[in-house]
Design an enzyme around this catalytic site. Sequence first.
Site, mmCIF file in Angstrom:
data_model
loop_
_atom_site.group_PDB
_atom_site.id
_atom_site.type_symbol
_atom_site.label_atom_id
_atom_site.label_comp_id
_atom_site.label_asym_id
_atom_site.label_seq_id
_atom_site.Cartn_x
_atom_site.Cartn_y
_atom_site.Cartn_z
ATOM 1 N N LYS A 123 0.996 -1.001 0.512
ATOM 2 C CA LYS A 123 -0.060 0.026 -0.072
ATOM 3 C C LYS A 123 0.555 1.131 -0.162
ATOM 4 C CE LYS A 123 -3.502 -2.235 2.714
ATOM 5 N NZ LYS A 123 -4.927 -2.632 1.471
ATOM 6 N N GLU A 207 -3.743 7.100 7.824
ATOM 7 C CA GLU A 207 -4.170 7.454 7.268
ATOM 8 C C GLU A 207 -4.955 8.484 8.441
ATOM 9 O OE1 GLU A 207 -5.814 4.929 4.255
ATOM 10 O OE2 GLU A 207 -4.223 4.992 3.098
ATOM 11 N N HIS A 242 -14.682 -3.668 8.260
ATOM 12 C CA HIS A 242 -13.589 -3.271 6.681
ATOM 13 C C HIS A 242 -14.302 -4.470 5.649
ATOM 14 C CE1 HIS A 242 -12.732 0.098 8.810
ATOM 15 N NE2 HIS A 242 -12.075 -1.093 9.943
ATOM 16 N N ARG A 304 -6.811 -7.696 -9.951
ATOM 17 C CA ARG A 304 -7.332 -9.275 -10.286
ATOM 18 C C ARG A 304 -8.932 -8.613 -10.332
ATOM 19 N NH1 ARG A 304 -10.198 -9.049 -5.098
ATOM 20 N NH2 ARG A 304 -9.000 -8.384 -3.751
HETATM 21 P P1 ADP Z 1 -11.530 -6.136 -1.334
HETATM 22 O O1 ADP Z 1 -12.179 -6.443 -0.401
HETATM 23 O O2 ADP Z 1 -9.784 -6.233 -0.725
HETATM 24 O O3 ADP Z 1 -11.405 -5.311 -2.445
HETATM 25 P P2 ADP Z 1 -12.801 -8.197 -2.745
HETATM 26 O O4 ADP Z 1 -13.552 -8.784 -1.910
HETATM 27 O O5 ADP Z 1 -12.853 -8.112 -3.681
HETATM 28 O O6 ADP Z 1 -11.463 -8.129 -1.624
HETATM 29 O O7 ADP Z 1 -12.055 -10.324 -2.604
HETATM 30 C C1 ADP Z 1 -10.595 -10.462 -2.157
HETATM 31 C C2 ADP Z 1 -11.358 -12.260 -0.370
HETATM 32 O O8 ADP Z 1 -12.337 -12.552 -1.859
HETATM 33 C C3 ADP Z 1 -10.126 -12.225 -0.268
HETATM 34 O O9 ADP Z 1 -9.744 -11.467 0.964
HETATM 35 C C4 ADP Z 1 -10.414 -13.154 0.907
HETATM 36 O O10 ADP Z 1 -11.428 -13.379 1.629
HETATM 37 C C5 ADP Z 1 -11.961 -14.212 -0.467
HETATM 38 N N1 ADP Z 1 -11.688 -15.540 -1.058
HETATM 39 C C6 ADP Z 1 -9.904 -15.576 -1.892
HETATM 40 N N2 ADP Z 1 -10.463 -16.776 -2.525
HETATM 41 C C7 ADP Z 1 -11.274 -16.689 -2.495
HETATM 42 C C8 ADP Z 1 -12.491 -18.010 -3.133
HETATM 43 N N3 ADP Z 1 -12.070 -19.399 -3.751
HETATM 44 N N4 ADP Z 1 -13.983 -17.588 -2.629
HETATM 45 C C9 ADP Z 1 -14.657 -17.772 -2.337
HETATM 46 N N5 ADP Z 1 -13.657 -16.381 -1.085
HETATM 47 C C10 ADP Z 1 -12.625 -15.997 -1.765
HETATM 48 P P1 ADP Z 2 -8.351 -3.844 2.213
HETATM 49 O O1 ADP Z 2 -6.463 -4.297 1.908
HETATM 50 O O2 ADP Z 2 -7.828 -5.165 3.354
HETATM 51 O O3 ADP Z 2 -9.081 -3.969 1.143
HETATM 52 P P2 ADP Z 2 -8.505 -0.650 1.808
HETATM 53 O O4 ADP Z 2 -6.978 0.173 2.412
HETATM 54 O O5 ADP Z 2 -8.899 -0.779 0.589
HETATM 55 O O6 ADP Z 2 -8.022 -2.534 2.395
HETATM 56 O O7 ADP Z 2 -9.537 -0.216 3.009
HETATM 57 C C1 ADP Z 2 -10.924 -1.671 3.332
HETATM 58 C C2 ADP Z 2 -11.448 -0.628 3.891
HETATM 59 O O8 ADP Z 2 -11.445 0.355 5.006
HETATM 60 C C3 ADP Z 2 -12.119 0.319 2.897
HETATM 61 O O9 ADP Z 2 -13.470 -0.233 2.271
HETATM 62 C C4 ADP Z 2 -12.802 1.220 3.748
HETATM 63 O O10 ADP Z 2 -13.975 0.708 4.446
HETATM 64 C C5 ADP Z 2 -12.345 1.583 5.186
HETATM 65 N N1 ADP Z 2 -10.694 2.704 4.918
HETATM 66 C C6 ADP Z 2 -10.265 2.702 3.707
HETATM 67 N N2 ADP Z 2 -9.306 3.376 4.458
HETATM 68 C C7 ADP Z 2 -10.051 4.537 5.335
HETATM 69 C C8 ADP Z 2 -9.567 5.595 5.604
HETATM 70 N N3 ADP Z 2 -8.614 6.756 5.872
HETATM 71 N N4 ADP Z 2 -10.141 6.533 6.343
HETATM 72 C C9 ADP Z 2 -11.616 5.295 6.438
HETATM 73 N N5 ADP Z 2 -11.911 4.599 6.164
HETATM 74 C C10 ADP Z 2 -11.252 3.966 5.482
#
Ligand code: ADP
Ligand code: ADP
Length: 678
Positions: A123, A207, A242, A304
């Site tokens: 990140k 942040e 989150h 992805r």
């Molecule tokens: P993000 O929250 O980072 O945007 P997504 O919600 O798009 O990510 O999806 C990634 C998440 O999906 C992973 O963190 C994991 O918990 C879940 N995951 C990974 N592989 C699988 C799978 N084969 N089937 C269902 N869920 C999965």
């Molecule tokens: P991950 O890789 O676990 O998906 P993200 O950086 O995408 O991590 O953050 C996950 C979630 O956390 C976001 O979808 C949002 O809901 C919350 N979030 C992230 N950054 C902030 C921020 N600076 N302030 C408030 N909420 C945040």
Amino acid sequence: MSGFAAPMFSTLLIANRGEIACRVIRTARAMGLRTVAVYSDADESARHVALADIAYRIGPAPVAESYLRIDAILEAAQRAGADAVHPGYGFLSENANFAEVCGLEGLTFVGPPPDAIRLMGLKDAAKRIAVEAGVPIVPGYHGDDQDPEVLAAEAAGIGYPVLIKAVAGGGGRGMRRVDAPDDFAAALASARREAQSAFGDDRVLIERYVARPRHIEIQVFADAHGNAVHLFERDCSVQRRHQKVIEEAPAPGMTASLRAKMGAAAVAAAQAIGYCNAGTVEFIVDAERGIADQQFFFIEMNTRLQVEHPVTEAITGLDLVEWQLRVAAGEPLPLRQDQLAPSGHAIEARLYAEDPDAGFLPATGTLRRLRFPPDAPGLRVDAGVAEGDVVSPFYDPMIAKLIAHGADRAEAARRLAEALAHTEVAGVATNAAFLTRLLRQPDFLAGAVDTGFIERHGADLLPPPAPPSDTALALATLAVLAQRRDTARAAAARSGDPYSPWHDTGGWRLNQDLSESLTFIAGDARYGVRIDHADGGLRLHCPGGALSGVAHFAADGRLVATLDGARLTIPVVVGAGRVALSFDDRAYDLMLDDPAAAADLDEGHAGSVAAPMPGKVIQVLVEPGAAVEKGQPLVVLEAMKMEHTLRAPAEGVIAEILYAVGDQVEEGAALVAFAEEE
Ligand code: ADP
Ligand code: ADP
Ligand code: MG
């Protein structure tokens, strides 16, 4: 869907499982590709395995020994003669090393180049790239100095509340919100511990915590010819811990100008790293004063296909996996930005095996019933499991994604709520009722979403479970009796001995003056139903009064019941000591208090006593060779924070005790076996 202009590959291995593996196979096949699945021991009979043209075992159930094993996956690819690999999401999808070795092995990786994955993988590095590309980021600290004092000083400079994030983070792990300086040190230590154990990297960034955060992300696509477009936004603000729960497109309140700005910023970020294929650029938008004229901040890029890609497909009419495959095959993007336009509104809900009443604790168990509503306008269901499958502790507990498309947001929400209300799941707890309430919540319908939505509306969305109504208890009782009768009949027919004690139906003998009771446990309370066998039917004495009823199971497994003259046809699953039924928009999971009464409900378990639920053996009260009376306690099981005494269903002799004190047992596992009768 047509095939490829100039085929670069013909056999696609899908290095994933569950719904996404099934979804990729569907498109690959439509494009004329041969499909190869891989599976762990837990997935031998999984849907994605059955769906693929051919499948290879890659190891035991734990992901580290199967779905994360690059060597085993490459070996499967070689054996299958695969020339391309789709990683799905999760697992190896953002592993640059995997993408790289696929290339070295001559396999086309359906995803971005390894370097792009690497650059966006951390990140802090991603934020530096965004800054260089002129994309706004959340104010904060993403430097190399990880000294706690330095970090605390940076946090003070940023201004509380702040968010500590693992640099290598994902899935909401390694993240802590800190509201005051005094809490910083402890939060930092705990975020670091979690990051170290989840990602093997304890570095963090800090942040500013955006006050009323909305998560709005942009779907981008780029090809190998220098073209890049965005496919509009998705709003994923409705989250718990989150993690996304509901995703939709377009974002409520989105304006054309903000969309154009965010789209351009996302494309700029992708182009800055020579991106290719599908990606998602995530932003936080401060919704304090509405989103129209607000600033948006880059938070990360996911390199992805995303779980929630179907909402984008619904509003664009495109198949994103098809685009991925075309781009991977070297074709240019099928459309230019000016040829793209969103239409209508789409909402996705993630149906999870989890217990909303227990802090959304993931649930496991057998999907004794799983039926989705029949095809309805605008409805799409992406599932990776089928009825009878097991939701195991090894993988993500998502059962399915339901996606509804409508002319506008209200129509999409209505359709999705309707679909969820008519989804029948029994055997594991799910968030279906929670999602249905959420989609009907007035503030949600007004578009007033932000990441605090679920917490703020907790009381509305998670009402304390009401006690089961008399009708529900009567239906459960009828279901138990009907099941017992069916099981006894089947067993008697098999053995040819209708008088065997294992086949004693213990009730439902019409015109006999028998009386018995069943006790159900729901929540922390017990509910008794006394049953009188009256002329041609049953009189059911429930806590609030008596009802008359009869019932039988229809061929589709539903219970057809007549209660006080009203005919009801409802989904019911009886087995393993519990009754799951859906009635009046509510799902009931009632446990039978007396396992002896439950013992003869399950076919195939005659001659043994099985665990009615997953649990731990805490006492074994008999020894092999012992003669026991009907109802004698055999084993005490601890499950769901309660002790359950399993008793002998009939008199007999113990042949074998199959588990010892301290053993963890699966639902349905035979604990005590009886000797065959002479
Ligand atoms: P993000 O929250 O980072 O945007 P997504 O919600 O798009 O990510 O999806 C990634 C998440 O999906 C992973 O963190 C994991 O918990 C879940 N995951 C990974 N592989 C699988 C799978 N084969 N089937 C269902 N869920 C999965
Ligand atoms: P991950 O890789 O676990 O998906 P993200 O950086 O995408 O991590 O953050 C996950 C979630 O956390 C976001 O979808 C949002 O809901 C919350 N979030 C992230 N950054 C902030 C921020 N600076 N302030 C408030 N909420 C945040
Ligand atoms: Mg994220």
